[in-house]
Design an enzyme around this catalytic site. Sequence first.
Site, PDB file in Angstrom:
ATOM      1  N   CYS A 134       0.873  -1.168   0.000  1.00  0.00           N
ATOM      2  CA  CYS A 134       0.000   0.000   0.000  1.00  0.00           C
ATOM      3  C   CYS A 134       0.916   1.226   0.000  1.00  0.00           C
ATOM      4  CB  CYS A 134      -0.975  -0.004   1.173  1.00  0.00           C
ATOM      5  SG  CYS A 134      -0.239   0.207   2.783  1.00  0.00           S
ATOM      6  N   CYS A 194      -4.306  -0.684  -2.196  1.00  0.00           N
ATOM      7  CA  CYS A 194      -4.796   0.678  -2.454  1.00  0.00           C
ATOM      8  C   CYS A 194      -4.443   1.056  -3.882  1.00  0.00           C
ATOM      9  CB  CYS A 194      -4.223   1.685  -1.450  1.00  0.00           C
ATOM     10  SG  CYS A 194      -2.492   2.103  -1.692  1.00  0.00           S
ATOM     11  N   CYS A 207       3.387   0.156  -8.504  1.00  0.00           N
ATOM     12  CA  CYS A 207       3.992  -1.141  -8.207  1.00  0.00           C
ATOM     13  C   CYS A 207       4.939  -1.578  -9.322  1.00  0.00           C
ATOM     14  CB  CYS A 207       2.905  -2.192  -8.008  1.00  0.00           C
ATOM     15  SG  CYS A 207       3.558  -3.832  -7.648  1.00  0.00           S
TER      16      CYS A 207
END
Length: 146
Positions: free
Chosen positions: A10, A83, A90
Amino acid sequence: MSTPAILVLCTGNSCRSHMAEGILRDKLGSGFRIESAGSRPAGYVHPLAIRALSEIGIDISGNRSKHLDEFLGDDIETVITVCGNADQVCPMFPGQVNRHHFPFDDPAHAEGGEEEQMVMFRRVRDEIQAVFGAYAAGRSDALKTR
């Protein structure tokens, strides 16, 4: 055969990812390496996240907030973002086989006094427990069929 590594990401790595890490570790046991990290770590694990998990018998008080860069050299099999921001930033990890996105509200933004905030922490904890409990059950079933 190495232990499969699952990384939960997250943004702040203070609430949602730690709750998911604790729940997954509890559900999957020692057959998996479970970690969490953030794209912009807060530098602490939120005390109300620790409290919310302790209410269901899971201790994350020894966890620490980590940056996702700590894991770039690791053999990460699965990345799960919790999230939208973490999902967007990412990176791909070498050897990564699976990627999932399960978004949850951020309880760190809950308003009011501690007990009002705990209402949101418990709700998000319960949502994470339902989703990650089902995910863990699926992973466990897949291992049994091998």
